[in-house]
Scaffold this motif. Structure first.
Motif, PDB file in Angstrom:
ATOM      1  N   GLY A  94      17.095  78.651 -33.439  1.00  0.00           N
ATOM      2  CA  GLY A  94      16.219  77.994 -32.487  1.00  0.00           C
ATOM      3  C   GLY A  94      15.419  78.933 -31.611  1.00  0.00           C
ATOM      4  N   THR A  95      15.646  80.242 -31.763  1.00  0.00           N
ATOM      5  CA  THR A  95      14.998  81.210 -30.871  1.00  0.00           C
ATOM      6  C   THR A  95      14.349  82.384 -31.606  1.00  0.00           C
ATOM      7  OG1 THR A  95      17.050  82.504 -30.579  1.00  0.00           O
ATOM      8  CG2 THR A  95      16.651  80.688 -29.028  1.00  0.00           C
ATOM      9  N   HIS A  96      14.370  82.381 -32.931  1.00  0.00           N
ATOM     10  CA  HIS A  96      13.870  83.552 -33.650  1.00  0.00           C
ATOM     11  C   HIS A  96      12.376  83.748 -33.396  1.00  0.00           C
ATOM     12  CE1 HIS A  96      12.883  86.380 -36.859  1.00  0.00           C
ATOM     13  NE2 HIS A  96      14.171  86.675 -36.891  1.00  0.00           N
ATOM     14  N   ARG A  97      11.992  85.004 -33.186  1.00  0.00           N
ATOM     15  CA  ARG A  97      10.638  85.323 -32.739  1.00  0.00           C
ATOM     16  C   ARG A  97       9.551  85.090 -33.797  1.00  0.00           C
ATOM     17  NH1 ARG A  97      11.582  91.171 -30.021  1.00  0.00           N
ATOM     18  NH2 ARG A  97      12.377  91.557 -32.125  1.00  0.00           N
ATOM     19  N   HIS A  98       9.955  84.896 -35.039  1.00  0.00           N
ATOM     20  CA  HIS A  98       8.954  84.574 -36.055  1.00  0.00           C
ATOM     21  C   HIS A  98       8.545  83.101 -36.036  1.00  0.00           C
ATOM     22  CE1 HIS A  98       9.808  88.285 -38.809  1.00  0.00           C
ATOM     23  NE2 HIS A  98       8.969  88.551 -37.830  1.00  0.00           N
ATOM     24  N   THR A  99       9.263  82.287 -35.286  1.00  0.00           N
ATOM     25  CA  THR A  99       8.980  80.851 -35.252  1.00  0.00           C
ATOM     26  C   THR A  99       7.547  80.546 -34.824  1.00  0.00           C
ATOM     27  OG1 THR A  99      11.306  80.390 -34.781  1.00  0.00           O
ATOM     28  CG2 THR A  99       9.730  78.617 -34.340  1.00  0.00           C
ATOM     29  N   PRO A 100       7.059  81.069 -33.678  1.00  0.00           N
ATOM     30  CA  PRO A 100       5.687  80.724 -33.285  1.00  0.00           C
ATOM     31  C   PRO A 100       4.626  81.250 -34.237  1.00  0.00           C
ATOM     32  CG  PRO A 100       6.568  82.440 -31.855  1.00  0.00           C
ATOM     33  CD  PRO A 100       7.718  81.927 -32.680  1.00  0.00           C
ATOM     34  N   GLU A 101       4.917  82.363 -34.894  1.00  0.00           N
ATOM     35  CA  GLU A 101       3.972  82.904 -35.886  1.00  0.00           C
ATOM     36  C   GLU A 101       3.834  81.945 -37.062  1.00  0.00           C
ATOM     37  OE1 GLU A 101       3.660  86.748 -38.915  1.00  0.00           O
ATOM     38  OE2 GLU A 101       4.985  86.856 -37.156  1.00  0.00           O
ATOM     39  N   ILE A 102       4.958  81.448 -37.559  1.00  0.00           N
ATOM     40  CA  ILE A 102       4.921  80.484 -38.661  1.00  0.00           C
ATOM     41  C   ILE A 102       4.229  79.203 -38.215  1.00  0.00           C
ATOM     42  CG2 ILE A 102       6.307  79.105 -40.256  1.00  0.00           C
ATOM     43  CD1 ILE A 102       8.491  81.291 -40.015  1.00  0.00           C
TER      44      ILE A 102
ATOM     45  N   CYS B 188       5.267  71.827 -35.308  1.00  0.00           N
ATOM     46  CA  CYS B 188       6.504  72.309 -34.703  1.00  0.00           C
ATOM     47  C   CYS B 188       7.602  72.210 -35.758  1.00  0.00           C
ATOM     48  CB  CYS B 188       6.851  71.468 -33.482  1.00  0.00           C
ATOM     49  SG  CYS B 188       8.305  72.037 -32.571  1.00  0.00           S
ATOM     50  N   ILE B 189       8.278  73.325 -36.025  1.00  0.00           N
ATOM     51  CA  ILE B 189       9.234  73.384 -37.127  1.00  0.00           C
ATOM     52  C   ILE B 189      10.624  73.758 -36.640  1.00  0.00           C
ATOM     53  CG2 ILE B 189       7.418  74.071 -38.759  1.00  0.00           C
ATOM     54  CD1 ILE B 189       8.690  76.946 -38.608  1.00  0.00           C
ATOM     55  N   ASN B 190      11.606  73.573 -37.505  1.00  0.00           N
ATOM     56  CA  ASN B 190      12.923  74.190 -37.360  1.00  0.00           C
ATOM     57  C   ASN B 190      12.970  75.387 -38.300  1.00  0.00           C
ATOM     58  OD1 ASN B 190      14.075  70.985 -36.944  1.00  0.00           O
ATOM     59  ND2 ASN B 190      14.686  72.554 -35.489  1.00  0.00           N
ATOM     60  N   PHE B 191      13.316  76.562 -37.749  1.00  0.00           N
ATOM     61  CA  PHE B 191      13.412  77.781 -38.552  1.00  0.00           C
ATOM     62  C   PHE B 191      14.737  78.462 -38.251  1.00  0.00           C
ATOM     63  CE2 PHE B 191      12.719  82.486 -38.608  1.00  0.00           C
ATOM     64  CZ  PHE B 191      12.695  82.624 -39.984  1.00  0.00           C
ATOM     65  N   THR B 192      15.571  78.598 -39.268  1.00  0.00           N
ATOM     66  CA  THR B 192      16.869  79.249 -39.095  1.00  0.00           C
ATOM     67  C   THR B 192      17.027  80.378 -40.111  1.00  0.00           C
ATOM     68  OG1 THR B 192      17.852  77.167 -38.354  1.00  0.00           O
ATOM     69  CG2 THR B 192      19.355  78.928 -38.983  1.00  0.00           C
ATOM     70  N   PRO B 193      17.064  81.635 -39.629  1.00  0.00           N
ATOM     71  CA  PRO B 193      17.288  82.765 -40.527  1.00  0.00           C
ATOM     72  C   PRO B 193      18.771  83.079 -40.659  1.00  0.00           C
ATOM     73  CG  PRO B 193      16.699  83.575 -38.371  1.00  0.00           C
ATOM     74  CD  PRO B 193      16.740  82.060 -38.264  1.00  0.00           C
ATOM     75  N   HIS B 194      19.124  83.714 -41.765  1.00  0.00           N
ATOM     76  CA  HIS B 194      20.502  84.131 -42.021  1.00  0.00           C
ATOM     77  C   HIS B 194      20.499  85.571 -42.529  1.00  0.00           C
ATOM     78  CE1 HIS B 194      20.460  79.744 -42.429  1.00  0.00           C
ATOM     79  NE2 HIS B 194      21.744  79.747 -42.139  1.00  0.00           N
ATOM     80  N   LEU B 195      21.519  86.311 -42.153  1.00  0.00           N
ATOM     81  CA  LEU B 195      21.699  87.680 -42.630  1.00  0.00           C
ATOM     82  C   LEU B 195      22.695  87.667 -43.781  1.00  0.00           C
ATOM     83  CD1 LEU B 195      21.015  90.690 -42.071  1.00  0.00           C
ATOM     84  CD2 LEU B 195      23.101  90.774 -40.679  1.00  0.00           C
ATOM     85  N   VAL B 196      22.280  88.255 -44.908  1.00  0.00           N
ATOM     86  CA  VAL B 196      23.150  88.303 -46.084  1.00  0.00           C
ATOM     87  C   VAL B 196      23.414  89.762 -46.460  1.00  0.00           C
ATOM     88  CG1 VAL B 196      22.396  86.069 -46.951  1.00  0.00           C
ATOM     89  CG2 VAL B 196      21.182  88.109 -47.673  1.00  0.00           C
TER      90      VAL B 196
END
Length: 346
Positions: free
Chosen positions: A207-215, A228-236
């Motif tokens: 909910g806070t990743h800095r790429h959200t507003p860019e997308i 307005c989107i939901n964007f959730t990144p994961h580290l693998v």
């Protein structure tokens, strides 16, 4: 021969620019900039460059560098490029910035999400968002390129055509994304240590990743209304790669052939976006070390949603490769020059 300088040459993205430009027939690297390794041989920082690069690392003096080169790549932390660039420099040289400093047009949004003051907001308006497949015509005449982020590149290329054509509802978009650890850079961080990452997967920046507003900004251009989107990144636990799976509500009934035709109309002539065959899901291993983005989709009739998928190498098309692609466009070179390497496998 185009002369290039790299500020931030000893980070992962900077090293990848070096690797790509060493195979570019029209470019000579004359400045390997690095605050941390000034006067150290470049190959001593990256031993893979032994007997390939004998130069020593320089500082980040952009004023001096602008007199020596035709193009400057800034592969630096947020805020540095904005603090260095000025009109005098831009009159001499083209700049391709791999940070987020000029990606977001609303400076207040940038400052809110990145928690820093923008040092040169006057250049935000003229900076061109360097997503080559979408902004090619604007890139050609630019002085300052805002090279897109890795997650945004994969997400936008996967989603953009369907939003542009009004097939999906923009505010229904949910993006589930996964990235290898190189996306966090080369700096030492507790969360990126081997024992923290290995045999583990975790969400972060929820909910806070800095790429959200860019997308959101780029998808809003496609949709023609604020998205307005939901964007959730994961580290693998892998070195390279991004996999995006996005979900969006359909605005009308569609067939496979209709969606495929839209993708083909946007990407059929694009060398670096590969629309996969039916039922083939993108995989990071099929794009590793390359500038390709693999995309595909699945219509979920039961839920009335479209599932959009993309995979790419975060350090190549997600950073250095796209920067070189932008440089090729800026200087009227074949867009594929220095970038047609096959993906590495296994």
């Amino acid at each position: 021969m185009i002369k290039a300088g790299i500020i931030g040459a000893t980070g992962y993205a900077g090293q990848e620019i070096v690797r790509l430009l060493l195979g570019h027939k029209d470019v000579e690297i004359v400045w390997y900039g690095s605050r941390s390794y000034i006067d150290k041989k470049y190959y001593e920082v990256y031993q893979n460059m032994f007997q390939l690069v004998d130069a020593v690392c320089m500082d980040d003096n952009m004023e001096e560098l602008a007199d020596k080169v035709d193009v400057i790549f800034t592969a630096t932390p947020q805020g540095l490029c904005a603090s260095l660039v000025n009109e005098k420099i831009l009159k001499k040289v083209k700049i391709i910035d791999l940070s987020a400093d000029f990606r977001i047009k609303d400076v207040s949004i940038y400052e809110a999400w990145y928690q820093i003051d923008h040092k040169s907001p006057g250049f935000i308006g003229e900076a061109v968002y360097g997503l080559c497949e979408i902004n090619r015509s604007k890139i050609r005449n630019a002085r300052l390129i805002a090279n897109p982020g890795c997650y945004p590149t994969c997400s936008i290329l996967s989603i953009y055509p369907l939003l542009k054509e009004g097939i999906i509802e923009g505010n229904s978009v949910i993006i589930d994304a996964k990235s290898g650890t190189s996306g966090a850079g080369r700096g030492v961080k507790l969360g990126n240590l081997y024992c923290e990452v290995n045999e583990n997967i975790k969400a972060y920046g929820v909910g806070t990743h800095r790429h959200t507003p860019e997308i959101e900004e780029q998808l809003s251009y496609a949709a023609g209304y604020p998205v307005c989107i939901n964007f959730t990144p994961h580290l693998v636990p892998m070195n390279r790669g991004i996999l995006v799976t996005a979900y969006a509500s359909l605005k009308k009934n569609v067939t496979y052939n209709e969606i495929r035709a839209i993708y083909d109309s946007y990407y059929g002539k694009e060398r670096f976006v590969r629309v996969l065959e039916r039922e083939v899901c993108p995989e990071t291993r099929w794009v590793e070390g390359s500038n390709f983005v693999d995309v595909n989709f699945k219509i979920d009739i039961r839920t009335n949603r479209l599932i959009l998928m993309g995979a790419m190498d975060n350090l190549v098309k997600g950073a250095a490769g796209q920067a070189v692609q932008n440089m090729n466009i800026l200087f009227g070179l074949p867009e594929t020059e220095g970038l047609l390497m096959a993906p590495v496998f296994p």
